[in-house]
Design an enzyme around this catalytic site. Structure first.
Site, PDB file in Angstrom:
ATOM      1  N   GLY A  15       0.822  -1.209   0.000  1.00 49.33           N
ATOM      2  CA  GLY A  15       0.000   0.000   0.000  1.00 49.33           C
ATOM      3  C   GLY A  15       0.851   1.252   0.000  1.00 49.33           C
ATOM      4  N   SER A  17       1.770   3.427  -2.413  1.00 49.80           N
ATOM      5  CA  SER A  17       1.674   4.453  -3.456  1.00 49.80           C
ATOM      6  C   SER A  17       1.086   5.763  -2.953  1.00 49.80           C
ATOM      7  CB  SER A  17       0.833   3.936  -4.635  1.00 49.80           C
ATOM      8  OG  SER A  17      -0.531   3.849  -4.290  1.00 49.80           O
ATOM      9  N   ARG A  18       0.627   5.782  -1.707  1.00 49.65           N
ATOM     10  CA  ARG A  18       0.015   7.007  -1.181  1.00 49.65           C
ATOM     11  C   ARG A  18      -0.035   6.947   0.347  1.00 49.65           C
ATOM     12  NH1 ARG A  18      -4.087   4.093  -3.446  1.00 49.65           N
ATOM     13  NH2 ARG A  18      -4.230   5.425  -5.284  1.00 49.65           N
ATOM     14  N   ASP A  64      -1.506  -7.471  -5.978  1.00 46.35           N
ATOM     15  CA  ASP A  64      -2.739  -7.575  -5.202  1.00 46.35           C
ATOM     16  C   ASP A  64      -2.439  -8.478  -4.018  1.00 46.35           C
ATOM     17  OD1 ASP A  64      -5.209  -8.099  -4.077  1.00 46.35           O
ATOM     18  OD2 ASP A  64      -6.246  -8.342  -5.987  1.00 46.35           O
ATOM     19  N   VAL A  65      -2.241  -7.875  -2.858  1.00 44.44           N
ATOM     20  CA  VAL A  65      -1.776  -8.637  -1.697  1.00 44.44           C
ATOM     21  C   VAL A  65      -2.878  -9.471  -1.052  1.00 44.44           C
ATOM     22  CG1 VAL A  65       0.248  -7.247  -1.121  1.00 44.44           C
ATOM     23  CG2 VAL A  65      -2.006  -6.528  -0.304  1.00 44.44           C
ATOM     24  N   TYR A 156     -14.376  -2.591   8.597  1.00 43.44           N
ATOM     25  CA  TYR A 156     -13.039  -2.032   8.807  1.00 43.44           C
ATOM     26  C   TYR A 156     -12.550  -2.318  10.235  1.00 43.44           C
ATOM     27  CZ  TYR A 156      -9.243   1.420   8.594  1.00 43.44           C
ATOM     28  OH  TYR A 156      -8.014   2.041   8.612  1.00 43.44           O
ATOM     29  N   ALA A 158     -13.492  -4.718  12.238  1.00 43.29           N
ATOM     30  CA  ALA A 158     -13.216  -6.148  12.384  1.00 43.29           C
ATOM     31  C   ALA A 158     -11.882  -6.515  11.747  1.00 43.29           C
ATOM     32  CB  ALA A 158     -14.343  -6.961  11.744  1.00 43.29           C
ATOM     33  N   LYS A 160      -9.267  -4.585  11.317  1.00 48.02           N
ATOM     34  CA  LYS A 160      -8.145  -4.013  12.073  1.00 48.02           C
ATOM     35  C   LYS A 160      -7.989  -4.659  13.443  1.00 48.02           C
ATOM     36  CE  LYS A 160      -6.693  -1.221   8.908  1.00 48.02           C
ATOM     37  NZ  LYS A 160      -5.382  -1.465   8.252  1.00 48.02           N
ATOM     38  N   ILE A 189      -5.865  10.236  10.943  1.00 51.93           N
ATOM     39  CA  ILE A 189      -4.697  10.796  10.274  1.00 51.93           C
ATOM     40  C   ILE A 189      -5.156  11.616   9.077  1.00 51.93           C
ATOM     41  CG2 ILE A 189      -2.479  10.255   9.197  1.00 51.93           C
ATOM     42  CD1 ILE A 189      -2.753   9.424  12.176  1.00 51.93           C
TER      43      ILE A 189
END
Length: 248
Positions: A15, A17-18, A64-65, A156, A158, A160, A189
Site C-alpha cells: 500500500g 503508493s500514497r 494484489d496482496v 473495517y 473487524a 483491524k 490521520i
C-alpha cells in the site's frame, strides 16, 4: 551512532503508493533502506517510482496482496533483486463504510481481504524466508477503531482488530526464530480517507483528541521507523497506539 539507521536493510511496504504507506517508504529510504514499494494501483505506483528515481535501491511491484499467487511473485521478485527481506510493513488497506444493515456482502469481503487476509498472506510467505534466515521484522498497520469499534465501520473495525490479534499470535510463533512482529494503531490521520469528512465532523474529532489535531502520515512513519530500528529490539507482540491521546 544513529540507532534508526536502516542501511543494508531490505523493506517491503505494501500500500505504498500514497498516504501512510508512501510516507513509511520515504522515511525508511531516507534512513538507508532498500525499498520494495508495492500497490495494486499501477498508475500511482508508477508516479511514486519516478519520484524516487533510484532503480538500484527501489523496486516497484504491482501486486494484489489479497491473492496468494500475487504475493508469492512479489516475494520472489524481491529476493531476486535484493537477495533478502529484513522488514515487512503491511499497510495496504481500504474502507467501504456503511451501517451493517445496509452493508453489501461484497463490501465486507473486499475490506476483510485487503486489510486482513493480505497480512496473513504476506506474513506467511515472507515469514518462510525470514524463518530460514532466523531474522526479520514485521510491522502491521492496524487502527484505533480495531480497539474501540466505530459506527458504520463494522467491516473495517473487524479487519483491524484481526490485525492486532494476528500480530500477537505471529509474535509468539516467530519469536524463536528472532523475528519480531508489532502493530501500529493510528488514530485519525490527515490523509485522503479523512479529507472527505465534513468540517463539523472534523471539528468534533479534533475536540476528542487530547493534542487537538489530526495526526500526520509522518507521525505514523516515525513510529514505524522506531519499530523497524534497533531502538525496539526488545519489543514484540505489541500494538503502538499513535492517536494524539484520542482513546486514552
Amino acid at each position: 551512532m544513529n540507532n534508526t539507521n536502516l542501511k543494508n536493510k531490505v523493506a517491503i511496504v505494501t500500500g505504498a503508493s500514497r498516504g501512510i504507506g508512501l510516507e513509511i517508504a520515504k522515511i525508511f529510504y531516507e534512513n538507508g533502506a532498500k525499498i520494495v514499494i508495492t500497490d495494486i494501483d499501477d498508475k500511482t505506483l508508477s508516479i511514486v517510482n519516478k519520484e524516487f528515481d533510484d532503480s538500484k535501491n527501489i523496486l516497484s511491484i504491482v501486486s494484489d496482496v489479497s491473492i496468494s499467487d500475487s504475493v508469492t511473485n512479489m516475494i520472489k521478485t524481491t529476493i531476486e533483486k535484493f537477495n533478502k527481506i529484513d522488514i515487512l510493513v503491511n499497510c495496504a488497506g481500504i474502507t467501504r463504510d456503511n451501517l451493517i444493515i445496509r452493508m453489501k456482502e461484497n463490501d465486507w469481503d473486499n475490506v476483510i481481504n485487503t486489510n486482513l487476509k493480505s497480512v496473513f498472506l504476506t506474513s506467511k510467505i515472507a515469514g518462510r524466508y525470514m524463518m530460514k534466515e532466523k531474522s526479520g521484522n514485521i510491522i502491521n498497520i492496524s487502527s484505533v477503531v480495531g480497539i474501540t469499534g466505530n459506527v458504520g465501520q463494522t467491516n473495517y473495525s473487524a479487519s483491524k482488530a484481526g490485525v492486532i490479534g494476528m500480530t500477537k499470535s505471529l509474535a509468539k510463533e516467530f519469536a524463536s526464530r528472532n523475528i519480531r512482529v508489532n502493530a501500529i494503531a493510528p488514530g485519525f490521520i490527515d490523509t485522503a480517507m479523512t479529507k472527505n469528512l465534513k468540517e463539523d465532523a472534523k471539528e468534533q474529532l479534533i475536540d476528542a483528541i487530547l493534542l487537538k489535531r489530526l495526526g500526520t502520515t509522518k507521525d505514523i512513519a516515525n513510529a514505524a521507523l522506531f519499530l523497524a530500528s534497533s531502538l525496539s529490539d526488545y519489543i514484540t507482540g505489541q500494538t503502538l497506539v499513535v492517536d494524539g491521546g484520542m482513546i486514552t
